[in-house]
Write a protein that holds these residues in place. Structure first.
Motif, PDB file in Angstrom:
ATOM      1  N   LYS A 196       0.813  -1.216   0.000  1.00  0.00           N
ATOM      2  CA  LYS A 196       0.000   0.000   0.000  1.00  0.00           C
ATOM      3  C   LYS A 196       0.849   1.270   0.000  1.00  0.00           C
ATOM      4  N   GLU A 227      -4.985   3.972   8.868  1.00  0.00           N
ATOM      5  CA  GLU A 227      -6.049   3.655   7.912  1.00  0.00           C
ATOM      6  C   GLU A 227      -5.749   2.351   7.194  1.00  0.00           C
ATOM      7  N   GLU A 228      -4.502   2.211   6.721  1.00  0.00           N
ATOM      8  CA  GLU A 228      -4.123   0.990   6.017  1.00  0.00           C
ATOM      9  C   GLU A 228      -4.018  -0.193   6.975  1.00  0.00           C
ATOM     10  N   ASP A 230      -5.733  -0.718   9.722  1.00  0.00           N
ATOM     11  CA  ASP A 230      -7.076  -1.174  10.080  1.00  0.00           C
ATOM     12  C   ASP A 230      -7.701  -2.002   8.973  1.00  0.00           C
ATOM     13  N   LEU A 231      -7.440  -1.618   7.728  1.00  0.00           N
ATOM     14  CA  LEU A 231      -7.946  -2.412   6.607  1.00  0.00           C
ATOM     15  C   LEU A 231      -7.322  -3.800   6.589  1.00  0.00           C
ATOM     16  N   GLY A 234      -8.590  -5.728   9.661  1.00  0.00           N
ATOM     17  CA  GLY A 234     -10.009  -5.982   9.489  1.00  0.00           C
ATOM     18  C   GLY A 234     -10.269  -7.137   8.540  1.00  0.00           C
ATOM     19  N   ASN A 235      -9.400  -7.298   7.557  1.00  0.00           N
ATOM     20  CA  ASN A 235      -9.557  -8.374   6.595  1.00  0.00           C
ATOM     21  C   ASN A 235      -9.294  -9.737   7.203  1.00  0.00           C
TER      22      ASN A 235
END
Length: 237
Positions: A196, A227-228, A230-231, A234-235
């Motif tokens: 990312k 932000e990255e 958490d993504l 979260g996945n």
């Protein structure tokens, strides 16, 4: 430079047992604060190393000392002992990494010895432009204090947010954090963030392979990091 070395490993919790350095009668190098563990040794503990090795040089690498709070530096020991050298850099707290300039503090006799031999092992010394930049940086005390204060504030905020997300690690005395988590392999987190365009550091050495080193950037950069992150986390939920 092919100098024989005697490495004393850190303890299981990554701390230094400085009693192992007492009376070694060898040239001693201590990074304080340490990298990548972020841990700081008190001046009194390092002074015991200096005192118990009176015939050996003790070098204290303080690359990150400005992020460690007041009275953390061993520079005052150079006025008390003839066998201690403290080295610092302008690459971190003074924002001059590109200039590749640092300095050391020691008694006049040691400094004179280093001046005598410096051209023997390194003919390319610090150039005049880098020296001018370093002097200007040292003279701009307000900017220096403001920068360090912002980094330390962002460091505390970042560590709080990481702990909220299940990360653990020591309170840092540097401009980076040393953390681990059971939520996802640290190597995988590192690789996903890199994809990312968010760069942190990962070490494959056995004792470090479950940890990440996260340098403190601007608040905006740390927001992008979270932000990255958490993504990614979260996945896997």
């Amino acid at each position: 430079m092919h100098i024989p070395q005697h490495v004393i490993p850190v303890e299981e919790d990554f701390s230094l047992d400085l009693s192992k350095y007492h009376g070694l009668n060898e040239t001693i190098v201590i990074a304080n604060p340490n990298a990548p563990t972020t841990l700081l040794q008190p001046v009194a503990a390092i002074e015991e190393v200096v005192r118990t090795n009176p015939d050996s040089i003790v070098i204290v690498d303080e690359a990150y000392i400005d992020f460690a709070g007041p009275n953390a530096s061993c520079v005052p020991l150079t006025k008390k002992y003839d066998n201690v050298i403290v080295v610092q850099t302008f690459s971190k707290s003074h924002n001059l990494a590109g200039a590749r300039v640092g300095f050391c503090v020691a008694n006049p006799e040691l400094i004179a010895d280093m001046n005598r031999i410096k051209f023997s092992y390194s003919p390319y010394n610090v150039n005049s432009l880098s020296q001018a930049a370093a002097v200007a940086a040292m003279e701009d005390e307000n900017y220096f204090r403001d920068t360090v204060g912002k980094i330390c504030a962002t460091r505390a905020d970042t560590m709080t947010k990481l702990r909220e997300r299940g990360f653990t690690g020591p309170d840092s005395a540097t401009n980076f954090l040393f953390v681990t988590t059971s939520r996802m392999p640290c190597k995988q987190i590192f690789e996903c963030l890199r994809q990312k365009g968010v760069l942190i550091r990962y070490f494959s050495a056995p004792r470090l392979s479950d940890y990440l080193r996260i340098t403190i950037g601007t608040p905006e950069q740390m927001q992008r990091f979270f932000e990255e992150l958490d993504l990614i986390l979260g996945n896997t939920a």
